[in-house]
Scaffold this motif. Structure first.
Motif, PDB file in Angstrom:
ATOM      1  N   HIS A  31      80.319   8.495  64.357  1.00  0.00           N
ATOM      2  CA  HIS A  31      80.025   9.493  63.333  1.00  0.00           C
ATOM      3  C   HIS A  31      81.014  10.662  63.348  1.00  0.00           C
ATOM      4  CE1 HIS A  31      75.683   8.100  62.464  1.00  0.00           C
ATOM      5  NE2 HIS A  31      76.457   7.884  61.413  1.00  0.00           N
ATOM      6  N   VAL A  32      81.579  10.971  64.502  1.00  0.00           N
ATOM      7  CA  VAL A  32      82.608  12.008  64.546  1.00  0.00           C
ATOM      8  C   VAL A  32      83.818  11.560  63.724  1.00  0.00           C
ATOM      9  CG1 VAL A  32      84.246  13.237  66.021  1.00  0.00           C
ATOM     10  CG2 VAL A  32      81.881  12.960  66.763  1.00  0.00           C
ATOM     11  N   LEU A  33      84.253  10.321  63.946  1.00  0.00           N
ATOM     12  CA  LEU A  33      85.399   9.797  63.201  1.00  0.00           C
ATOM     13  C   LEU A  33      85.054   9.579  61.731  1.00  0.00           C
ATOM     14  CD1 LEU A  33      86.766   7.232  65.816  1.00  0.00           C
ATOM     15  CD2 LEU A  33      87.532   9.562  65.377  1.00  0.00           C
ATOM     16  N   TYR A  34      83.825   9.140  61.485  1.00  0.00           N
ATOM     17  CA  TYR A  34      83.356   8.912  60.117  1.00  0.00           C
ATOM     18  C   TYR A  34      83.351  10.213  59.320  1.00  0.00           C
ATOM     19  CZ  TYR A  34      79.529   8.523  56.660  1.00  0.00           C
ATOM     20  OH  TYR A  34      78.749   8.588  55.538  1.00  0.00           O
ATOM     21  N   MET A  35      82.986  11.308  59.954  1.00  0.00           N
ATOM     22  CA  MET A  35      82.925  12.604  59.269  1.00  0.00           C
ATOM     23  C   MET A  35      84.278  12.988  58.689  1.00  0.00           C
ATOM     24  SD  MET A  35      81.330  15.271  58.238  1.00  0.00           S
ATOM     25  CE  MET A  35      79.732  14.956  59.007  1.00  0.00           C
ATOM     26  N   TYR A  36      85.368  12.636  59.407  1.00  0.00           N
ATOM     27  CA  TYR A  36      86.706  13.046  58.979  1.00  0.00           C
ATOM     28  C   TYR A  36      87.589  11.838  58.653  1.00  0.00           C
ATOM     29  CZ  TYR A  36      84.929  17.147  61.476  1.00  0.00           C
ATOM     30  OH  TYR A  36      84.149  18.190  61.919  1.00  0.00           O
ATOM     31  N   VAL A  41      85.615   6.448  52.924  1.00  0.00           N
ATOM     32  CA  VAL A  41      84.207   6.092  53.116  1.00  0.00           C
ATOM     33  C   VAL A  41      83.388   7.364  52.924  1.00  0.00           C
ATOM     34  CG1 VAL A  41      82.502   5.101  54.678  1.00  0.00           C
ATOM     35  CG2 VAL A  41      84.859   4.288  54.731  1.00  0.00           C
ATOM     36  N   SER A  42      82.554   7.383  51.914  1.00  0.00           N
ATOM     37  CA  SER A  42      81.839   8.602  51.549  1.00  0.00           C
ATOM     38  C   SER A  42      80.771   8.974  52.559  1.00  0.00           C
ATOM     39  CB  SER A  42      81.194   8.432  50.168  1.00  0.00           C
ATOM     40  OG  SER A  42      80.263   7.370  50.190  1.00  0.00           O
ATOM     41  N   GLY A  43      80.448  10.250  52.631  1.00  0.00           N
ATOM     42  CA  GLY A  43      79.399  10.735  53.513  1.00  0.00           C
ATOM     43  C   GLY A  43      79.824  11.925  54.337  1.00  0.00           C
ATOM     44  N   GLY A  44      81.096  11.988  54.703  1.00  0.00           N
ATOM     45  CA  GLY A  44      81.596  13.125  55.455  1.00  0.00           C
ATOM     46  C   GLY A  44      82.408  14.036  54.537  1.00  0.00           C
ATOM     47  N   ILE A  45      83.299  14.820  55.145  1.00  0.00           N
ATOM     48  CA  ILE A  45      84.151  15.686  54.323  1.00  0.00           C
ATOM     49  C   ILE A  45      85.524  15.070  54.116  1.00  0.00           C
ATOM     50  CG2 ILE A  45      82.940  17.737  55.095  1.00  0.00           C
ATOM     51  CD1 ILE A  45      85.363  18.408  56.813  1.00  0.00           C
ATOM     52  N   GLY A  46      85.792  13.968  54.806  1.00  0.00           N
ATOM     53  CA  GLY A  46      87.071  13.306  54.627  1.00  0.00           C
ATOM     54  C   GLY A  46      88.154  13.839  55.541  1.00  0.00           C
ATOM     55  N   GLN A  47      89.364  13.451  55.254  1.00  0.00           N
ATOM     56  CA  GLN A  47      90.506  13.738  56.113  1.00  0.00           C
ATOM     57  C   GLN A  47      90.801  15.233  56.213  1.00  0.00           C
ATOM     58  OE1 GLN A  47      93.988  11.602  54.933  1.00  0.00           O
ATOM     59  NE2 GLN A  47      95.210  12.222  56.705  1.00  0.00           N
ATOM     60  N   ILE A  48      90.998  15.685  57.455  1.00  0.00           N
ATOM     61  CA  ILE A  48      91.351  17.091  57.684  1.00  0.00           C
ATOM     62  C   ILE A  48      92.697  17.213  58.385  1.00  0.00           C
ATOM     63  CG2 ILE A  48      88.971  17.900  57.734  1.00  0.00           C
ATOM     64  CD1 ILE A  48      89.146  17.926  60.795  1.00  0.00           C
TER      65      ILE A  48
END
Length: 379
Positions: A31-36, A41-48
């Motif tokens: 989920h840490v990797l999924y968030m960014y 893949v929708s659900g997080g804030i995407g690439q930072i």
């Protein structure tokens, strides 16, 4: 009561506890990797980050197909163990307290906070307020949005109810058939899993795959809960581990490297034969490997096991809160956002569990911990 408790301890399978907590830790990392994630893949804030490719995102592809299926298998096995000493009525009552209450009432009591954070990550709350939507309506939207990781709990309660209905019809005959499953048949189960992956999938919230996960739960109950079957699996544990790892790497290479980051969490990828094979044989790798090499306990594993549900329920709030406060506003460099999200996942998971599990009513509404269970644990 002491005899009953000792009996339960005698039949407790330590490797199942270890699978649970290890898999939940994997879920936190995922989920840490999924968030960014940079794969869309929708659900997080995407690439930072400013990286053209985030190579560590491949971890999501390596674990996503199998980490939830194996938890449903373990839940099926655990249901068999519980029902050996309890009635159907006791089983439903227990599952309702542990699963349904936190995933319904718990949303109104606490998990709406997750809904608030998730909505603000997507600027949804501000948009609703600007549109003049009444606050009480926004609250109910937050409640609906706050279910988050509790989708697993929703499905598990539904499967538990269906299991009781099936038990009343088949009267133990399927368990006898399942105990005689040969290795060739166990391998061939992969094909019906691929088949059911095509049906009863929620159109918007892709994690609600009613038929797909149901098969894993039922296989856990009717097949892998039998010692005869597990003895066979343990003999071929190394083979299953090799197959599971090879398939997971193949899935990751195909979808992350060759296809340049396909959406692993939605169709058509999550309905393909390779995804189904990874889900099944990855689960068998974990199940057989832990049964053979991980059937032990010590103070550390006992602590991790007893806190795994709290970590699962609360970890995403920590990850998403860091993302909302620090990453979304670019207040910290990307590496620090990743690190803080990881730390917050564990701190929120264990910290909130430690606090809420001690507060009357809230421990029942949010965690499904009844007074009786608390009293027994203290004894």
């Amino acid at each position: 009561m002491n005899n009953m408790n000792s009996d339960k301890k005698a039949v407790r399978k330590k490797y199942l506890d270890n699978i649970r907590w290890i898999t939940v830790v994997i879920v936190v990392l995922y989920h840490v990797l999924y968030m960014y994630n940079a794969e869309g893949v929708s659900g997080g804030i995407g690439q930072i980050t400013k990286l053209s490719t985030q190579p560590y995102d491949i971890f999501q592809y390596l674990v996503y197909p199998w980490f939830m299926p194996v938890l449903f298998i373990v839940s099926g096995i655990s249901s068999r163990l519980y029902l050996e000493k309890h009635t159907n009525k006791e089983f439903i009552k227990s599952r309702t307290t542990k699963l349904l209450v936190p995933s319904t009432l718990g949303l109104f009591v606490f998990q709406f906070i997750q809904g608030y954070v998730s909505m603000n990550l997507a600027d949804g709350a501000a948009a609703l307020a600007a549109a003049g939507v009444p606050k009480f309506v926004i609250y109910f939207i937050m409640v609906a949005t706050g279910s988050g990781v509790l989708w697993f709990v929703h499905l598990l309660w539904i499967y538990s109810v269906v299991l009781v209905l099936i038990r009343k019809i088949e009267r133990g005959k399927l368990l006898e058939v399942g105990s005689k499953a040969q290795m060739w048949l166990i391998v061939l189960f992969c094909f019906p899993i691929w088949g059911v992956a095509q049906i009863l999938n929620a159109p918007i919230v892709s994690v609600y795959r009613f038929a797909f996960y149901f098969v894993f739960f039922m296989l856990g109950y009717y097949v892998f809960s039998n010692e005869e079957v597990m003895d066979k699996l343990k003999k071929y544990a190394v083979v299953f581990i090799v197959i599971g790892v090879a398939l997971s790497i193949s899935f990751a290479v195909l979808n992350f490297i060759i296809r340049g980051g396909s959406n692993f969490a939605d169709k058509p990828v999550n309905r393909g034969p390779l995804f189904a094979a990874c889900a099944y044989f990855g689960s068998l790798a974990m199940l057989s490997g832990m049964a053979r090499f991980g059937d032990f306990s010590n103070d550390f594993t006992k602590w991790m096991s007893s806190h795994s549900f709290g970590l699962y329920v609360f970890h995403y709030l920590g990850i998403s809160t860091v993302a909302l406060v620090f990453a979304k506003n670019a207040l910290l460099p990307a590496p620090l956002c990743y690190l803080l999200s990881l730390i917050a996942g564990f701190l929120f998971g264990y910290g909130l569990y430690a606090i809420i599990s001690r507060i009357p009513f809230f421990r029942w509404a949010i965690l499904g911990i009844s007074k009786k269970k608390v009293k027994n644990s203290e004894e």
